[in-house]
Scaffold this active site. Sequence first.
Site, PDB file in Angstrom:
ATOM      1  N   CYS A   4       1.191  -1.675   0.180  1.00 40.72           N
ATOM      2  CA  CYS A   4       0.126  -0.139   0.291  1.00 40.72           C
ATOM      3  C   CYS A   4       0.793   1.429  -0.070  1.00 40.72           C
ATOM      4  O   CYS A   4       1.902   1.170   0.495  1.00 40.72           O
ATOM      5  CB  CYS A   4      -0.895   0.190   1.046  1.00 40.72           C
ATOM      6  N   HIS A  46       1.667  -7.917  -6.964  1.00 46.09           N
ATOM      7  CA  HIS A  46       0.670  -6.478  -7.549  1.00 46.09           C
ATOM      8  C   HIS A  46       2.362  -6.139  -8.531  1.00 46.09           C
ATOM      9  O   HIS A  46       3.324  -5.181  -8.245  1.00 46.09           O
ATOM     10  CB  HIS A  46       0.746  -5.136  -7.001  1.00 46.09           C
ATOM     11  N   GLY A 103      -3.095  -7.007 -10.340  1.00 44.86           N
ATOM     12  CA  GLY A 103      -2.775  -5.602 -10.799  1.00 44.86           C
ATOM     13  C   GLY A 103      -3.238  -5.728 -12.417  1.00 44.86           C
ATOM     14  O   GLY A 103      -2.868  -7.253 -13.544  1.00 44.86           O
TER      15      GLY A 103
END
Length: 335
Positions: free
Chosen positions: A100, A171, A212
Amino acid sequence: MASEAVSRPAHRLSVAPMMDWTDTHCRSFHRLLAPHALLYTEMVTTGALLHGDVERHLRFDASEHPLALQLGGSEPDALARCAALAEQWQYDEVNLNCGCPSDRVQEGRFGACLMREADRVADCVRAMRSATDLPVTVKHRVGIDDSEDYAFMRGFVETVAAAGCTTFIVHARKAWLQGLSPRENREIPPLTYEHVYRLKQEFPQLTVLINGGIRTLDQCRQHLRYVDGVMLGREAYENPYALAGLDRELFETDGDIPTREEIMNAYLPYVQRELDRGTALNRITRHILGLYRGQNGGRAFRRHLSEQAHKPGAGLRVLQQAIGLANPRRNAEAA
């Protein structure tokens, strides 16, 4: 007593942890669409668990299994205590957020900025593993800021794997810690799937999941040629019915895919239980607005819920009316 650990096949399809989205109401809905997929909570910080309302953060419906708790933090002792709570509350996995990029997360020295501190992440993983028998996994980016070459990610994974982490969710975009919002960080940095493929090739003993920009069954199948699992985020939330087909195909199960109406009828008992608990209807229905996306009646379904579910006293009848608007032909036949 801890619930049985998630089996490796469950990682084949998972729904990403998404702040403000993947709460217990969302996950209960997704479980009806994808009976075999692994679901993740929103990120919960160690501070929120150790100094806040544990039940509010950790309560979930039994139907949500297999379910992973994602933690945000960077202090090994605090993460260990929270991992023990995950086991106490019978989660199936505990995941550490190293991806994040938000300012708030950076101020707390966790999230994506932890990729610069692989040794600290390794210490966190060791502490968590010592506190629980649950699988401890890590979700991260392919890089951060100017540290975006494959060698940077490889070094991070190698260090953390040495601490006993065997599952990495990647990701496939780097994160810009300055200059981009969290939303822009999900869209602007280019996807580098080949880095994730290479990671699995060089660490075949690890379970590697890719996240992703994944939206279709064909894309999932392409990725699964190179990695162990696919994780969907925005597509699962904005077009949730896609999960039903993906679950059936990727887990190769028999039987017909349930219709949207069947999904909604199966969801009604959960909604009623939550209403009886005092949950406002719109807190639940905000997660289902995309179910009829692209379908006749979909706009009427969304409009009715958007206009009616927030009103004081809104109950199950509002949702039943919306289902009727989304299935006008069936209602006409019944009349």
